[in-house]
Design a protein around this motif. Structure first.
Motif, PDB file in Angstrom:
ATOM      1  N   MET A   4       0.830  -1.206   0.000  1.00  0.00           N
ATOM      2  CA  MET A   4       0.000   0.000   0.000  1.00  0.00           C
ATOM      3  C   MET A   4       0.862   1.253   0.000  1.00  0.00           C
ATOM      4  O   MET A   4       0.534   2.247  -0.639  1.00  0.00           O
ATOM      5  N   ASP A   5       1.959   1.193   0.753  1.00  0.00           N
ATOM      6  CA  ASP A   5       2.852   2.339   0.906  1.00  0.00           C
ATOM      7  C   ASP A   5       4.287   1.870   0.715  1.00  0.00           C
ATOM      8  O   ASP A   5       4.881   1.292   1.629  1.00  0.00           O
ATOM      9  N   PRO A   6       4.880   2.091  -0.458  1.00  0.00           N
ATOM     10  CA  PRO A   6       6.255   1.632  -0.723  1.00  0.00           C
ATOM     11  C   PRO A   6       7.286   2.240   0.223  1.00  0.00           C
ATOM     12  O   PRO A   6       8.392   1.702   0.346  1.00  0.00           O
ATOM     13  N   ASN A   7       6.926   3.330   0.897  1.00  0.00           N
ATOM     14  CA  ASN A   7       7.851   3.970   1.819  1.00  0.00           C
ATOM     15  C   ASN A   7       7.795   3.387   3.228  1.00  0.00           C
ATOM     16  O   ASN A   7       8.554   3.811   4.110  1.00  0.00           O
ATOM     17  N   PHE A   8       6.890   2.437   3.448  1.00  0.00           N
ATOM     18  CA  PHE A   8       6.788   1.822   4.772  1.00  0.00           C
ATOM     19  C   PHE A   8       8.034   0.959   4.991  1.00  0.00           C
ATOM     20  O   PHE A   8       8.315   0.058   4.199  1.00  0.00           O
ATOM     21  N   PRO A   9       8.797   1.201   6.070  1.00  0.00           N
ATOM     22  CA  PRO A   9      10.050   0.463   6.279  1.00  0.00           C
ATOM     23  C   PRO A   9       9.811  -1.044   6.403  1.00  0.00           C
ATOM     24  O   PRO A   9       8.956  -1.479   7.168  1.00  0.00           O
ATOM     25  N   ASP A  10      10.584  -1.829   5.659  1.00  0.00           N
ATOM     26  CA  ASP A  10      10.375  -3.268   5.670  1.00  0.00           C
ATOM     27  C   ASP A  10      10.847  -3.916   6.968  1.00  0.00           C
ATOM     28  O   ASP A  10      10.495  -5.062   7.248  1.00  0.00           O
ATOM     29  N   SER A  11      11.601  -3.165   7.756  1.00  0.00           N
ATOM     30  CA  SER A  11      12.060  -3.692   9.045  1.00  0.00           C
ATOM     31  C   SER A  11      11.117  -3.336  10.188  1.00  0.00           C
ATOM     32  O   SER A  11      11.299  -3.813  11.311  1.00  0.00           O
ATOM     33  N   ALA A  12      10.107  -2.513   9.909  1.00  0.00           N
ATOM     34  CA  ALA A  12       9.197  -2.044  10.957  1.00  0.00           C
ATOM     35  C   ALA A  12       8.153  -3.106  11.283  1.00  0.00           C
ATOM     36  O   ALA A  12       7.763  -3.920  10.434  1.00  0.00           O
ATOM     37  N   LEU A  13       7.692  -3.086  12.530  1.00  0.00           N
ATOM     38  CA  LEU A  13       6.598  -3.945  12.965  1.00  0.00           C
ATOM     39  C   LEU A  13       5.283  -3.209  12.728  1.00  0.00           C
ATOM     40  O   LEU A  13       5.129  -2.056  13.149  1.00  0.00           O
ATOM     41  N   VAL A  14       4.338  -3.842  12.063  1.00  0.00           N
ATOM     42  CA  VAL A  14       3.043  -3.206  11.792  1.00  0.00           C
ATOM     43  C   VAL A  14       2.190  -3.260  13.052  1.00  0.00           C
ATOM     44  O   VAL A  14       1.993  -4.328  13.641  1.00  0.00           O
ATOM     45  N   THR A  15       1.686  -2.106  13.477  1.00  0.00           N
ATOM     46  CA  THR A  15       0.877  -2.012  14.692  1.00  0.00           C
ATOM     47  C   THR A  15      -0.403  -1.240  14.406  1.00  0.00           C
ATOM     48  O   THR A  15      -0.581  -0.682  13.315  1.00  0.00           O
ATOM     49  N   ALA A  16      -1.262  -1.173  15.406  1.00  0.00           N
ATOM     50  CA  ALA A  16      -2.503  -0.395  15.268  1.00  0.00           C
ATOM     51  C   ALA A  16      -2.195   1.079  15.056  1.00  0.00           C
ATOM     52  O   ALA A  16      -2.992   1.800  14.444  1.00  0.00           O
ATOM     53  N   GLU A  17      -1.057   1.530  15.558  1.00  0.00           N
ATOM     54  CA  GLU A  17      -0.711   2.950  15.469  1.00  0.00           C
ATOM     55  C   GLU A  17      -0.154   3.330  14.097  1.00  0.00           C
ATOM     56  O   GLU A  17      -0.352   4.451  13.642  1.00  0.00           O
ATOM     57  N   ASN A  18       0.543   2.395  13.430  1.00  0.00           N
ATOM     58  CA  ASN A  18       1.192   2.802  12.174  1.00  0.00           C
ATOM     59  C   ASN A  18       0.615   2.150  10.924  1.00  0.00           C
ATOM     60  O   ASN A  18       1.100   2.393   9.820  1.00  0.00           O
ATOM     61  N   ILE A  19      -0.420   1.307  11.065  1.00  0.00           N
ATOM     62  CA  ILE A  19      -0.996   0.700   9.863  1.00  0.00           C
ATOM     63  C   ILE A  19      -1.600   1.781   8.979  1.00  0.00           C
ATOM     64  O   ILE A  19      -2.346   2.654   9.461  1.00  0.00           O
ATOM     65  N   PRO A  20      -1.269   1.806   7.689  1.00  0.00           N
ATOM     66  CA  PRO A  20      -1.819   2.839   6.800  1.00  0.00           C
ATOM     67  C   PRO A  20      -3.337   2.711   6.674  1.00  0.00           C
ATOM     68  O   PRO A  20      -3.881   1.608   6.721  1.00  0.00           O
ATOM     69  N   SER A  21      -4.000   3.839   6.519  1.00  0.00           N
ATOM     70  CA  SER A  21      -5.441   3.824   6.245  1.00  0.00           C
ATOM     71  C   SER A  21      -5.656   3.385   4.802  1.00  0.00           C
ATOM     72  O   SER A  21      -4.850   3.681   3.912  1.00  0.00           O
ATOM     73  N   TRP A  22      -6.770   2.672   4.602  1.00  0.00           N
ATOM     74  CA  TRP A  22      -7.092   2.291   3.233  1.00  0.00           C
ATOM     75  C   TRP A  22      -7.561   3.516   2.464  1.00  0.00           C
ATOM     76  O   TRP A  22      -8.393   4.283   2.947  1.00  0.00           O
ATOM     77  N   ARG A  23      -7.033   3.677   1.249  1.00  0.00           N
ATOM     78  CA  ARG A  23      -7.440   4.809   0.404  1.00  0.00           C
ATOM     79  C   ARG A  23      -8.714   4.423  -0.334  1.00  0.00           C
ATOM     80  O   ARG A  23      -8.696   3.547  -1.196  1.00  0.00           O
ATOM     81  N   TRP A  24      -9.795   5.096   0.007  1.00  0.00           N
ATOM     82  CA  TRP A  24     -11.092   4.700  -0.540  1.00  0.00           C
ATOM     83  C   TRP A  24     -11.259   5.061  -2.013  1.00  0.00           C
ATOM     84  O   TRP A  24     -12.206   4.635  -2.658  1.00  0.00           O
ATOM     85  N   ASN A  25     -10.322   5.848  -2.552  1.00  0.00           N
ATOM     86  CA  ASN A  25     -10.379   6.160  -3.978  1.00  0.00           C
ATOM     87  C   ASN A  25      -9.400   5.288  -4.757  1.00  0.00           C
ATOM     88  O   ASN A  25      -8.938   5.660  -5.833  1.00  0.00           O
ATOM     89  N   ASP A  26      -9.086   4.111  -4.220  1.00  0.00           N
ATOM     90  CA  ASP A  26      -8.061   3.262  -4.819  1.00  0.00           C
ATOM     91  C   ASP A  26      -8.617   2.318  -5.873  1.00  0.00           C
ATOM     92  O   ASP A  26      -8.055   1.259  -6.126  1.00  0.00           O
TER      93      ASP A  26
END
Length: 431
Positions: free
Chosen positions: A71-93
């Motif tokens: 969804m976001d190519p800039n999201f660091p691949d070493s990061a842990l996905v959490t409730a705080e940093n999960i990207p919002s879904w783009r409704w115009n996608d």
């Protein structure tokens, strides 16, 4: 003791007739809800919601390149996905949205609160794998196909490499080995999701849109049918009280008419229905303007046509439901979401392909459909449409909670299969 029992029997003999008499006078006699409410054990039989603990789900911690990194190519691949940093879904996608079930399932497990009514959700994440009922694999295989594949003939795509890497991760997992993958939940909602290696993970519980292209490796008893994420906005406010009279169009369809496989019926129906009075059957391609136009037209149509696409299902059924337009389903091999709990005949009309292609038959049946019956269906659609809403945070009995409830219904059969496989000394005689 005998006197006490006698007094109890006398009391019951007086109270029960009074109870039933009062209900009859009030005109609200409902044996199950009124009488069985005195017997909680019986009242809860067959209900997944009443006092049943949530499904315990262990979610694999995968590198973001398998999910939110798509969804976001800039999201660091070493990061842990959490409730705080999960990207919002783009409704115009665009069309990527309709197969985004995988995102909403992952997000629901990351969310650490309760729904708007303060009730326990259908599934909760557990961090101890040994306490889990099932294991969720948050690989966005549908989105991976949409992002990385431009030509189906391409070889060695990023999508194919991610699939192979995912299979290797699973096969190295002690929990996969323990069950042979039977207690793993893997979304493969797009018809081409995980297409190169599906047969290596097909013991798992698949979350699918339909079985059109995977009937050889998937089956209704094992897998879960999930709705598409609807593309039009929900009809939440401003609907007239007499919706039947305000809907001037008898039957509406808008979409691509040239499709493969079962979807060839669309071109045949276009030839039959185009130009028919009170019927709109338009050729159109997906766009934001097109979705808005479809929403307006669905809200002004009594019936919305749902012919098969390239596979037995399409998003239009769920667009119709959230638009409160009675679906007309023409698809011989369609399987429907949540059908163990929802009776689609209460708010949908079904035609076989042969019936729909009889000249004049489909339209004549709809023209003669009684208003009273249509209104009853319309009321039923309004009462169940919330089951087809995907949202974050999740809400009570929304689409993602309904999906998890369906997964939960598969668990007893999974445990049976796992336990049997561990003790068998010869090949399984049922295969």
């Amino acid at each position: 003791m005998q006197k006490s029992i006698n007094r109890t029997l006398v009391c019951l003999s007086l109270c029960i007739p009074l109870l039933f008499g009062s209900l009859l006078l009030a005109g609200t006699l409902d044996y199950k809800s009124q009488f069985l409410s005195f017997i909680p054990q019986l009242n809860n039989v067959g209900s997944c919601r009443s006092g049943s603990p949530p499904l315990r789900v262990y979610m694999y911690d995968l590198p973001p390149r398998f999910n939110v990194g798509l969804m976001d190519p800039n999201f660091p691949d070493s990061a842990l996905v959490t409730a705080e940093n999960i990207p919002s879904w783009r409704w115009n996608d665009g069309l990527r949205k309709q197969h985004s079930v995988e995102y909403w399932m992952m997000a629901s497990l990351l969310y650490d609160g309760n729904d708007e009514f303060g009730l326990t959700r259908e599934a909760v994440r557990v961090l101890d794998p040994d306490s889990a009922d099932v294991f969720f694999v948050p690989f966005f295989s549908s989105l991976s196909f949409n992002v990385h594949v431009r030509n189906m003939a391409e070889l060695n795509t990023v999508d194919e490499k991610l699939q192979l890497e995912m299979v290797n991760i699973l096969k190295a997992s002690a929990y996969w080995k323990r069950s042979g993958g039977r207690d793993h939940v893997i979304p493969v909602h797009h018809p081409n999701a995980f297409r190169h290696y599906r047969d290596e993970i097909n013991a798992s519980i698949f979350v699918v849109a339909d079985f059109g292209r995977i009937m050889n490796i998937s089956r209704l008893a094992k897998d879960v049918v999930a709705p598409y994420v609807h593309m039009v906005e929900s009809y939440i406010r401003g609907e007239p009280e007499d919706s039947y009279e305000s809907r001037d169009t008898l039957l509406f369809f808008r979409g691509r008419t040239k499709r493969k496989d079962e979807g060839k019926i669309r071109a045949q129906l276009h030839k039959m229905l185009n130009g028919t009075k009170d019927v709109i059957y338009e050729e159109a391609y997906a766009s934001e303007e097109g979705f808005k136009a479809s929403a307006e037209q669905m809200r002004s149509s009594k019936f919305c046509l749902h012919p098969a696409g390239d596979t037995p299902s399409s998003c239009r059924l769920f667009d119709a439901i959230v638009s409160h337009c009675v679906p007309v389903i023409v698809s011989d091999r369609i399987e429907l979401p949540f059908e163990s709990e929802i009776d689609y005949k209460e708010f949908s009309i079904f035609f076989s392909v042969n019936e729909a292609l009889k000249p004049g038959y489909l339209v004549s049946q709809l023209r003669g459909f009684p208003k009273e019956k249509w209104v009853k269906m319309w009321e039923r659609i309004k009462s169940i449409s919330h089951h087809f809403e995907f949202q974050y945070p999740p809400k009570n009995e929304d689409a993602v909670n309904m999906i998890w409830r369906q997964v939960k219904q598969k668990v007893p059969a999974v445990k049976l299969a796992v336990h049997r496989s561990r003790r068998l000394k010869i090949p399984d005689w049922w295969r």
